[in-house]
Design a protein around this motif. Structure first.
Motif, short mmCIF file in Angstrom:
data_model
loop_
_atom_site.label_atom_id
_atom_site.label_comp_id
_atom_site.label_asym_id
_atom_site.label_seq_id
_atom_site.Cartn_x
_atom_site.Cartn_y
_atom_site.Cartn_z
N THR A 103 0.83 -1.20 0.00
CA THR A 103 0.00 0.00 0.00
C THR A 103 0.87 1.25 0.00
OG1 THR A 103 -1.80 -1.14 1.14
CG2 THR A 103 -1.78 1.27 1.27
N GLU A 104 1.90 1.27 0.83
CA GLU A 104 2.80 2.42 0.89
C GLU A 104 3.48 2.66 -0.46
OE1 GLU A 104 5.37 1.31 4.12
OE2 GLU A 104 3.90 1.90 5.64
N ARG A 105 3.94 1.59 -1.10
CA ARG A 105 4.61 1.73 -2.40
C ARG A 105 3.62 2.23 -3.46
NH1 ARG A 105 9.21 -1.28 -4.02
NH2 ARG A 105 10.05 -0.62 -2.04
N PHE A 106 2.40 1.68 -3.45
CA PHE A 106 1.39 2.17 -4.40
C PHE A 106 1.11 3.65 -4.18
CE2 PHE A 106 -0.35 -2.20 -5.45
CZ PHE A 106 -0.09 -2.10 -6.80
N GLU A 107 1.04 4.08 -2.94
CA GLU A 107 0.80 5.50 -2.65
C GLU A 107 1.93 6.36 -3.19
OE1 GLU A 107 0.01 5.40 1.57
OE2 GLU A 107 -2.10 4.85 1.23
N GLN A 108 3.18 5.89 -3.08
CA GLN A 108 4.32 6.61 -3.65
C GLN A 108 4.21 6.68 -5.17
OE1 GLN A 108 7.66 4.32 -2.27
NE2 GLN A 108 7.69 5.28 -0.25
N ILE A 109 3.83 5.57 -5.77
CA ILE A 109 3.68 5.53 -7.23
C ILE A 109 2.60 6.51 -7.67
CG2 ILE A 109 2.94 4.08 -9.17
CD1 ILE A 109 4.24 1.68 -7.61
N LEU A 110 1.47 6.49 -7.01
CA LEU A 110 0.37 7.37 -7.38
C LEU A 110 0.73 8.83 -7.20
CD1 LEU A 110 -2.56 5.25 -5.94
CD2 LEU A 110 -2.12 5.74 -8.37
N THR A 111 1.46 9.16 -6.15
CA THR A 111 1.90 10.54 -5.94
C THR A 111 2.86 10.96 -7.03
OG1 THR A 111 1.61 10.35 -3.55
CG2 THR A 111 3.09 12.08 -4.33
N GLY A 112 3.81 10.09 -7.38
CA GLY A 112 4.77 10.40 -8.44
C GLY A 112 4.11 10.52 -9.80
N ARG A 113 3.10 9.72 -10.03
CA ARG A 113 2.40 9.75 -11.31
C ARG A 113 1.71 11.09 -11.53
NH1 ARG A 113 -3.58 7.16 -11.61
NH2 ARG A 113 -3.88 8.80 -10.11
N ASP A 114 1.25 11.69 -10.45
CA ASP A 114 0.50 12.93 -10.55
C ASP A 114 1.37 14.18 -10.51
OD1 ASP A 114 -1.88 11.53 -10.80
OD2 ASP A 114 -2.20 11.45 -8.64
N GLN A 115 2.69 14.01 -10.35
CA GLN A 115 3.60 15.16 -10.33
C GLN A 115 3.86 15.61 -11.76
OE1 GLN A 115 4.62 16.65 -7.47
NE2 GLN A 115 3.31 15.16 -6.48
N PRO A 116 3.95 16.92 -11.98
CA PRO A 116 4.27 17.39 -13.33
C PRO A 116 5.65 16.93 -13.75
CG PRO A 116 4.05 19.25 -11.78
CD PRO A 116 3.78 17.99 -11.02
N LYS A 117 5.78 16.61 -15.01
CA LYS A 117 7.08 16.18 -15.57
C LYS A 117 7.89 17.42 -15.91
CE LYS A 117 5.77 11.88 -15.54
NZ LYS A 117 5.28 11.60 -14.25
#
Length: 118
Positions: A103-117
Motif C-alpha cells: 500500500t505504501e509503495r502504491f501510494e508513492q507511485i500514485l503521488t509520483g504519477r501525478d507530479q508534473p514532468k
C-alpha cells in the motif's frame, strides 16, 4: 525486476507505466527470484488475472482501459508492486487487504504519477 534500487529493496523498474490499449509489456527477471502477477481487485473489472513463472521472461498485452496493479508474488509483502495504466489516468482505489508495504509503495507511485514532468 530488481532486488534493490535507490528507492528501496524489491522494486520494478519502472514502477509506473502509462500505455495505450493493445500495448505489450515485457517483464525481465534481471535478478533471480521474481515474477509478475496481476493483483485481483486492482485490475479492470472483467479482466482475467495473469501470473508469470518465477525467473521467467514474461509478456502481456493489455487491451482493457484502466489500472493494473502488478506484484511479485514472493516479495509482495515487502512492497514489490508496480502500476500500469492503460489509456488515461484512472481513479485507483486500493483494497484494504493489501500488505502494508505494498500500500505504501502504491501510494508513492500514485503521488509520483501525478507530479508534473520537468
Amino acid at each position: 525486476m530488481l532486488n534493490r534500487r535507490a528507492n528501496g529493496p524489491m522494486v520494478y523498474k519502472p514502477a509506473y507505466l502509462n500505455i495505450a490499449p493493445g500495448d505489450t509489456v515485457r517483464f525481465l527477471p534481471t535478478q533471480p527470484g521474481h515474477n509478475a502477477a496481476a493483483i485481483e481487485g486492482v485490475i479492470p473489472e472483467g479482466t482475467a488475472p495473469f501470473k508469470s513463472k518465477i525467473n521467467a521472461r514474461f509478456e502481456v498485452t493489455l487491451t482493457e482501459i484502466g489500472a493494473y496493479g502488478i506484484k511479485c508474488s514472493p516479495y509482495y509483502a515487502m512492497g514489490m508492486v508496480m502500476l500500469i495504466e492503460v489509456g488515461e489516468k484512472a481513479d485507483v482505489s486500493l483494497p484494504e487487504v493489501l500488505p502494508k508495504r505494498a500500500t505504501e509503495r502504491f501510494e508513492q507511485i500514485l503521488t509520483g504519477r501525478d507530479q508534473p514532468k520537468e
